[in-house]
Design a protein around this motif. Sequence first.
Motif, PDB file in Angstrom:
ATOM      1  N   VAL A  31      -0.001   9.098  -1.549  1.00 32.73           N
ATOM      2  CA  VAL A  31      -0.465  10.230  -2.253  1.00 32.73           C
ATOM      3  C   VAL A  31      -1.054  11.135  -1.351  1.00 32.73           C
ATOM      4  O   VAL A  31      -1.815  12.246  -1.868  1.00 32.73           O
ATOM      5  CB  VAL A  31      -1.630   9.531  -3.181  1.00 32.73           C
ATOM      6  N   VAL A  32      -1.193  10.868   0.023  1.00 33.17           N
ATOM      7  CA  VAL A  32      -1.770  11.750   1.034  1.00 33.17           C
ATOM      8  C   VAL A  32      -0.640  12.591   1.562  1.00 33.17           C
ATOM      9  O   VAL A  32       0.545  12.197   1.816  1.00 33.17           O
ATOM     10  CB  VAL A  32      -2.656  10.939   1.878  1.00 33.17           C
ATOM     11  N   GLY A  33      -1.035  13.558   2.442  1.00 29.09           N
ATOM     12  CA  GLY A  33      -0.109  14.477   3.046  1.00 29.09           C
ATOM     13  C   GLY A  33       0.512  13.749   4.484  1.00 29.09           C
ATOM     14  O   GLY A  33       1.664  13.925   4.699  1.00 29.09           O
ATOM     15  N   THR A  34      -0.423  12.882   5.116  1.00 28.81           N
ATOM     16  CA  THR A  34       0.240  12.179   6.063  1.00 28.81           C
ATOM     17  C   THR A  34       0.018  10.478   5.949  1.00 28.81           C
ATOM     18  O   THR A  34      -1.231  10.158   5.839  1.00 28.81           O
ATOM     19  CB  THR A  34      -0.540  12.484   7.666  1.00 28.81           C
ATOM     20  N   SER A  35       0.929   9.904   6.382  1.00 29.49           N
ATOM     21  CA  SER A  35       1.047   8.390   6.084  1.00 29.49           C
ATOM     22  C   SER A  35       1.325   7.782   7.498  1.00 29.49           C
ATOM     23  O   SER A  35       2.155   8.410   7.933  1.00 29.49           O
ATOM     24  CB  SER A  35       2.024   8.011   5.142  1.00 29.49           C
ATOM     25  N   VAL A  36       0.704   6.740   7.885  1.00 31.42           N
ATOM     26  CA  VAL A  36       0.713   6.069   9.235  1.00 31.42           C
ATOM     27  C   VAL A  36       0.818   4.559   8.878  1.00 31.42           C
ATOM     28  O   VAL A  36      -0.095   4.099   8.197  1.00 31.42           O
ATOM     29  CB  VAL A  36      -0.121   6.345  10.082  1.00 31.42           C
ATOM     30  N   ALA A  37       2.125   4.041   9.354  1.00 26.92           N
ATOM     31  CA  ALA A  37       1.977   2.466   9.386  1.00 26.92           C
ATOM     32  C   ALA A  37       1.585   2.025  10.504  1.00 26.92           C
ATOM     33  O   ALA A  37       1.909   2.176  11.845  1.00 26.92           O
ATOM     34  CB  ALA A  37       3.483   2.176   9.073  1.00 26.92           C
ATOM     35  N   ARG A  71       7.421  -1.295   7.247  1.00 29.95           N
ATOM     36  CA  ARG A  71       8.245  -0.625   8.298  1.00 29.95           C
ATOM     37  C   ARG A  71       9.737  -0.023   8.108  1.00 29.95           C
ATOM     38  O   ARG A  71      10.155   1.049   8.329  1.00 29.95           O
ATOM     39  CB  ARG A  71       8.806  -1.662   9.555  1.00 29.95           C
ATOM     40  N   GLU A  72      10.631  -0.829   7.212  1.00 25.78           N
ATOM     41  CA  GLU A  72      11.535   0.082   6.499  1.00 25.78           C
ATOM     42  C   GLU A  72      11.221   1.272   5.828  1.00 25.78           C
ATOM     43  O   GLU A  72      12.016   2.311   5.955  1.00 25.78           O
ATOM     44  CB  GLU A  72      12.155  -1.263   5.417  1.00 25.78           C
ATOM     45  N   VAL A  73       9.978   1.190   4.704  1.00 27.56           N
ATOM     46  CA  VAL A  73       9.833   2.340   4.173  1.00 27.56           C
ATOM     47  C   VAL A  73       9.524   3.624   5.091  1.00 27.56           C
ATOM     48  O   VAL A  73      10.133   4.688   5.000  1.00 27.56           O
ATOM     49  CB  VAL A  73       8.590   2.158   3.106  1.00 27.56           C
ATOM     50  N   ALA A  74       8.599   3.209   6.165  1.00 27.89           N
ATOM     51  CA  ALA A  74       8.354   4.290   7.254  1.00 27.89           C
ATOM     52  C   ALA A  74       9.305   4.795   7.868  1.00 27.89           C
ATOM     53  O   ALA A  74       9.553   6.146   7.926  1.00 27.89           O
ATOM     54  CB  ALA A  74       7.035   3.568   8.171  1.00 27.89           C
ATOM     55  N   ARG A  75      10.304   3.974   8.129  1.00 25.28           N
ATOM     56  CA  ARG A  75      11.305   4.639   8.956  1.00 25.28           C
ATOM     57  C   ARG A  75      12.234   5.765   7.936  1.00 25.28           C
ATOM     58  O   ARG A  75      12.699   6.712   8.445  1.00 25.28           O
ATOM     59  CB  ARG A  75      12.360   3.396   9.313  1.00 25.28           C
ATOM     60  N   LYS A  76      12.402   5.100   6.876  1.00 21.21           N
ATOM     61  CA  LYS A  76      13.182   6.003   5.812  1.00 21.21           C
ATOM     62  C   LYS A  76      12.516   7.331   5.442  1.00 21.21           C
ATOM     63  O   LYS A  76      13.122   8.138   5.205  1.00 21.21           O
ATOM     64  CB  LYS A  76      13.634   5.318   4.158  1.00 21.21           C
ATOM     65  N   ARG A  77      11.026   7.199   5.242  1.00 19.14           N
ATOM     66  CA  ARG A  77      10.325   8.498   4.984  1.00 19.14           C
ATOM     67  C   ARG A  77      10.047   9.018   6.188  1.00 19.14           C
ATOM     68  O   ARG A  77       9.485  10.147   5.975  1.00 19.14           O
ATOM     69  CB  ARG A  77       9.186   7.987   4.115  1.00 19.14           C
ATOM     70  N   ASP A  97       0.898  -1.224  -0.013  1.00 15.92           N
ATOM     71  CA  ASP A  97       0.003   0.036   0.106  1.00 15.92           C
ATOM     72  C   ASP A  97       0.931   1.324   0.096  1.00 15.92           C
ATOM     73  O   ASP A  97       0.251   2.338   0.188  1.00 15.92           O
ATOM     74  CB  ASP A  97      -1.131   0.009   1.066  1.00 15.92           C
ATOM     75  N   VAL A  98       2.217   1.152  -0.301  1.00 21.65           N
ATOM     76  CA  VAL A  98       3.004   2.401  -0.470  1.00 21.65           C
ATOM     77  C   VAL A  98       2.628   3.187  -1.289  1.00 21.65           C
ATOM     78  O   VAL A  98       2.428   4.620  -1.045  1.00 21.65           O
ATOM     79  CB  VAL A  98       4.573   1.906  -0.614  1.00 21.65           C
ATOM     80  N   PRO A  99       1.797   2.835  -2.609  1.00 19.11           N
ATOM     81  CA  PRO A  99       1.244   3.907  -3.534  1.00 19.11           C
ATOM     82  C   PRO A  99       0.341   4.730  -2.887  1.00 19.11           C
ATOM     83  O   PRO A  99      -0.014   5.790  -3.094  1.00 19.11           O
ATOM     84  CB  PRO A  99       0.684   3.079  -4.574  1.00 19.11           C
ATOM     85  N   MET A 100      -0.578   4.223  -2.009  1.00 17.08           N
ATOM     86  CA  MET A 100      -1.933   4.788  -1.560  1.00 17.08           C
ATOM     87  C   MET A 100      -1.144   5.620  -0.405  1.00 17.08           C
ATOM     88  O   MET A 100      -1.771   6.934  -0.343  1.00 17.08           O
ATOM     89  CB  MET A 100      -2.698   3.729  -0.893  1.00 17.08           C
TER      90      MET A 100
END
Length: 305
Positions: free
Chosen positions: A241-247, A255-261, A235-238
């Motif tokens: 596209v928004v201003g705030t993303s929460v894993a 988890r890796e993507v969230a930490r990097k971003r 769901d990284v594409p979804m």
Amino acid sequence: MPLSRRHGDRKVTELERLAALAGEASAEAAYAIEQEAPPDEAARPVADLTAAAFFDVDNTMMMGASIFHFARGLAARKFFTNSDLARFAVQQVKFRVAGKESRDGIRNSREQALSFVAGHTVDELISLGEEIYDELMADKIWPGTRALAQMHLDAGQRVWLVTATPVELATIIARRLGLTGALGTVAESEDGVYTGRLVGEMLHGPAKAHAVRALAAREGLNLRRCTAYSDSANDVPMLSVVGTSVAVNPDSGLREVARKRGWEIRDFRTGRKAAKIGVPSVLGAGAVAGAVAAGLAAYRKREHA
């Protein structure tokens, strides 16, 4: 049609075309269902018209996969056996791990998903969905994620679920939770009976991003003011596209993507429970949908034997 073609300077694949079509169809269905809601449901106060929240369902809002719980309910009603479900789920996992992006692969995947509802009525699916939600899903909602959704509702924002589950079942879950509505996979129907064709593709991966964009355009949302929640790297594409993303309850990839971003991480799992609910996530919505489809086919074959 070839798997890919040139569109200007961009290579457009058949999967991308189907994902875009699925997203548009899902947004259209969600908008229509919202407009047709009874007055008491449609009258929820919306003070913040340009901000909204989007929640994935499986392992984000609900423990495990919603379609898997639905399959269990169907098995209890003798649509097929639990061994049928397990056997076909394993077959689907093998296909998805080894499969390639080919025309045959795309067609086989879509056929598995669409046969899940082919030949059944929309009313039948809704009736079964309501029964099975109350029996098997209501107590699977993550309290922590439900509280996050309520936070957005209390702020006067609209809240949608976004899932590969059929839009009718997704809408039942959303209504039971008091949410605005749901974006889900759209299966074509004629005169109230499913034709056996999907509109586009299952609402999965990039298709979810297309659906969120399309719904935002219809609802007048500012995506930079919107929030999205998910457990899966798919769901990284979804989330992007928004201003705030929460894993939420993230898999290792997310988890890796969230930490990097620098995305916020919320984990409501603990030890044994986290391990237990990980299995449906590994199977994936497509695998379980394939299992249900094959089971329903076997049931219909036995009924007509």
